[in-house]
Motif scaffolding. Structure first.
Motif, PDB file in Angstrom:
ATOM      1  N   GLY B 144     -32.866  71.631 118.182  1.00  0.00           N
ATOM      2  CA  GLY B 144     -34.021  70.846 118.596  1.00  0.00           C
ATOM      3  C   GLY B 144     -33.598  69.586 119.326  1.00  0.00           C
ATOM      4  O   GLY B 144     -34.290  69.114 120.215  1.00  0.00           O
ATOM      5  N   ALA B 145     -32.428  69.054 118.939  1.00  0.00           N
ATOM      6  CA  ALA B 145     -31.923  67.862 119.624  1.00  0.00           C
ATOM      7  C   ALA B 145     -31.437  68.198 121.025  1.00  0.00           C
ATOM      8  O   ALA B 145     -31.218  67.309 121.836  1.00  0.00           O
ATOM      9  N   VAL B 146     -31.269  69.502 121.325  1.00  0.00           N
ATOM     10  CA  VAL B 146     -30.922  69.897 122.694  1.00  0.00           C
ATOM     11  C   VAL B 146     -32.195  69.852 123.540  1.00  0.00           C
ATOM     12  O   VAL B 146     -32.289  69.057 124.468  1.00  0.00           O
ATOM     13  N   THR B 147     -33.185  70.708 123.249  1.00  0.00           N
ATOM     14  CA  THR B 147     -34.527  70.526 123.816  1.00  0.00           C
ATOM     15  C   THR B 147     -35.536  71.117 122.847  1.00  0.00           C
ATOM     16  O   THR B 147     -35.171  71.881 121.951  1.00  0.00           O
ATOM     17  N   TYR B 148     -36.806  70.792 123.056  1.00  0.00           N
ATOM     18  CA  TYR B 148     -37.826  71.271 122.121  1.00  0.00           C
ATOM     19  C   TYR B 148     -38.158  72.742 122.328  1.00  0.00           C
ATOM     20  O   TYR B 148     -38.988  73.290 121.610  1.00  0.00           O
ATOM     21  N   ILE B 149     -37.537  73.375 123.320  1.00  0.00           N
ATOM     22  CA  ILE B 149     -37.688  74.832 123.446  1.00  0.00           C
ATOM     23  C   ILE B 149     -36.518  75.524 122.774  1.00  0.00           C
ATOM     24  O   ILE B 149     -36.678  76.519 122.077  1.00  0.00           O
ATOM     25  N   VAL B 150     -35.310  74.959 122.954  1.00  0.00           N
ATOM     26  CA  VAL B 150     -34.128  75.554 122.329  1.00  0.00           C
ATOM     27  C   VAL B 150     -34.283  75.568 120.799  1.00  0.00           C
ATOM     28  O   VAL B 150     -33.922  76.537 120.137  1.00  0.00           O
ATOM     29  N   GLY B 151     -34.868  74.487 120.242  1.00  0.00           N
ATOM     30  CA  GLY B 151     -35.046  74.388 118.788  1.00  0.00           C
ATOM     31  C   GLY B 151     -35.790  75.575 118.195  1.00  0.00           C
ATOM     32  O   GLY B 151     -35.228  76.337 117.408  1.00  0.00           O
ATOM     33  N   PRO B 152     -37.063  75.775 118.563  1.00  0.00           N
ATOM     34  CA  PRO B 152     -37.813  76.883 117.967  1.00  0.00           C
ATOM     35  C   PRO B 152     -37.273  78.258 118.332  1.00  0.00           C
ATOM     36  O   PRO B 152     -37.344  79.173 117.498  1.00  0.00           O
ATOM     37  N   VAL B 153     -36.734  78.423 119.549  1.00  0.00           N
ATOM     38  CA  VAL B 153     -36.181  79.734 119.916  1.00  0.00           C
ATOM     39  C   VAL B 153     -35.009  80.058 118.994  1.00  0.00           C
ATOM     40  O   VAL B 153     -34.895  81.161 118.447  1.00  0.00           O
TER      41      VAL B 153
END
Lengths: 142, 254
Positions: B144-153
């Motif tokens: 999630g600290a990478v991006t808010y799409i990477v987190g949930p995926v």
């Protein structure tokens, strides 16, 4: 015709997203891989191909640059639909993790950019395409 | 009469959004000139107003899409949605100088990798510090600290619980907002002057929304270079998150 430019932009966009989705499938992730970046490169190539051949008259160009100029308004609309409430309610874990990530990345960016060879040439010197984009520096004249 | 006006606005959502955003930008230009004497970029103020409206919209509607959840402003959702955002970003490629972009090729890739790894390590370490000590939660929050799409995926792929997923999304959104607001303020420190520096920024700061808004508020001409790299960021994160990064975290925690 202005629509030729917009249509070219649309075709590049769709192709880029399509290739990005395919790449995602091949690598096995449930997301688009660099689709927008690929679309941007397609548009750059299309321009490099068309311009010297006289296939990019001013109206066609305007069909693309209009959308490029709409970019900041679109970003403002994007900001207006962020889940700011949830971000603030996420508590200190979310805020600290984000803050830590941003600060450490900022330091690395600063470090790498300080290693960039200095040049006196302004990379945007002859960039007259988007006059409204020029940075306004207000400095005392004294 | 008021209900007729309301109907005119709600049934022409996108058009109403154009008018509203135009008005926001008009006001922010005025604030920039009169109150900050040009020191703060008009776009930065406009984005701040947008975020403030998003906060108000979220409180008022209880929804997740800020102002776009208020029926009168639903058109904002269309105007600022992924479709229009990507269309406008692609259009900015028209301002890219291919030779400038080529010069930054390798450093762009290096910054992309660092931009995934560094936030992940920081996020996962903080998650551990706050008591999320299983590899799945640490990986999800780190992603999630990478991006808010990477987190949930990533979380969905490795089976994270929904509260950890929410936390991971919140981390990403906070990061995007920090980048949006912070970039123009620290632009000098970051050395954001050239296409190359914008590409380094795009790779390391990640989140497309943060990068594109942050650069827009700093110097409009840098946007296409940053965006060009940043769009690969989410894809790379979604690729590394549930695979390499998860396995490494699991190995370390075991």
């Amino acid at each position: 015709m202005i629509i030729y430019g917009t249509a070219l932009l649309a075709v590049c966009h769709l192709l880029g997203i399509f290739i990005g989705d395919l790449l995602g499938k091949i690598i096995g992730v449930q997301t688009n891989v660099g689709g927008v970046g690929i679309a941007m490169m397609l548009l750059i190539f299309a321009r490099m191909f068309m311009e010297p051949r006289g296939l990019m008259p001013k109206p066609t160009e305007a069909g693309v640059t209009f959308w490029a100029a709409l970019y900041i308004p679109v970003v403002v609309a994007m900001a207006a639909q962020q889940n700011v409430v949830a971000a603030l309610r996420g508590g200190h874990v979310a805020i600290l993790a984000a803050f830590g990530a941003v600060v450490s990345c900022a330091c690395i960016i600063a470090l790498i950019n300080r290693m960039e060879p200095k040049s006196d040439v302004d990379p945007f010197a002859d960039d007259t395409e988007m006059p409204e984009a020029a940075a306004v520096d207000i400095k005392p004249t004294a | 009469m008021l209900s007729t006006l309301e109907k005119a606005i709600t049934s022409n959502g996108l058009v109403a959004a154009f008018a509203l955003v135009g008005f926001i930008i008009l006001i922010s230009g005025f604030i920039s000139r009169k109150l900050t004497f040009g020191r703060m970029h008009g776009s930065a103020i406009a984005i701040l107003i947008g975020l403030a409206l998003a906060y108000w919209g979220g409180i008022y509607s209880g929804g997740q899409k800020g102002l776009a959840d208020v029926s009168l402003f639903a058109g904002i959702g269309l105007m600022g949605g992924a479709m229009m955002r990507d269309f406008a970003i692609v259009a900015t490629a028209f301002e890219v100088r291919p030779d400038e972009a080529r010069k930054a090729g390798l450093i762009g890739i290096v910054s992309l990798l660092l931009g995934t790894l560094v936030p992940f390590v920081v996020g996962a370490a903080l998650a551990y510090y706050f008591g999320y000590r299983d590899a799945v939660s640490m990986t999800t929050i780190g992603a999630g600290a990478v991006t808010y799409i990477v987190g949930p995926v990533t979380g969905a792929a490795i089976g994270a619980s929904s509260d950890v997923m929410a936390l991971s999304i919140a981390t990403g959104v906070v990061k995007a907002i920090m980048v949006m607001i912070g970039t123009p303020i620290v632009a000098k420190f970051l050395g954001l002057r050239t296409p190359r520096s914008a590409m380094v920024f795009g790779g390391l700061a990640g989140t497309v929304s943060g990068v594109s808004a942050g650069l827009a508020a700093t110097d409009r001409r840098l946007v296409p270079y940053g965006a060009l790299v940043a769009t690969f960021h989410t894809g790379l994160g979604c690729f590394l998150g549930p695979s390499v990064l998860y396995f490494v975290t699991k190995a370390i925690m075991a």
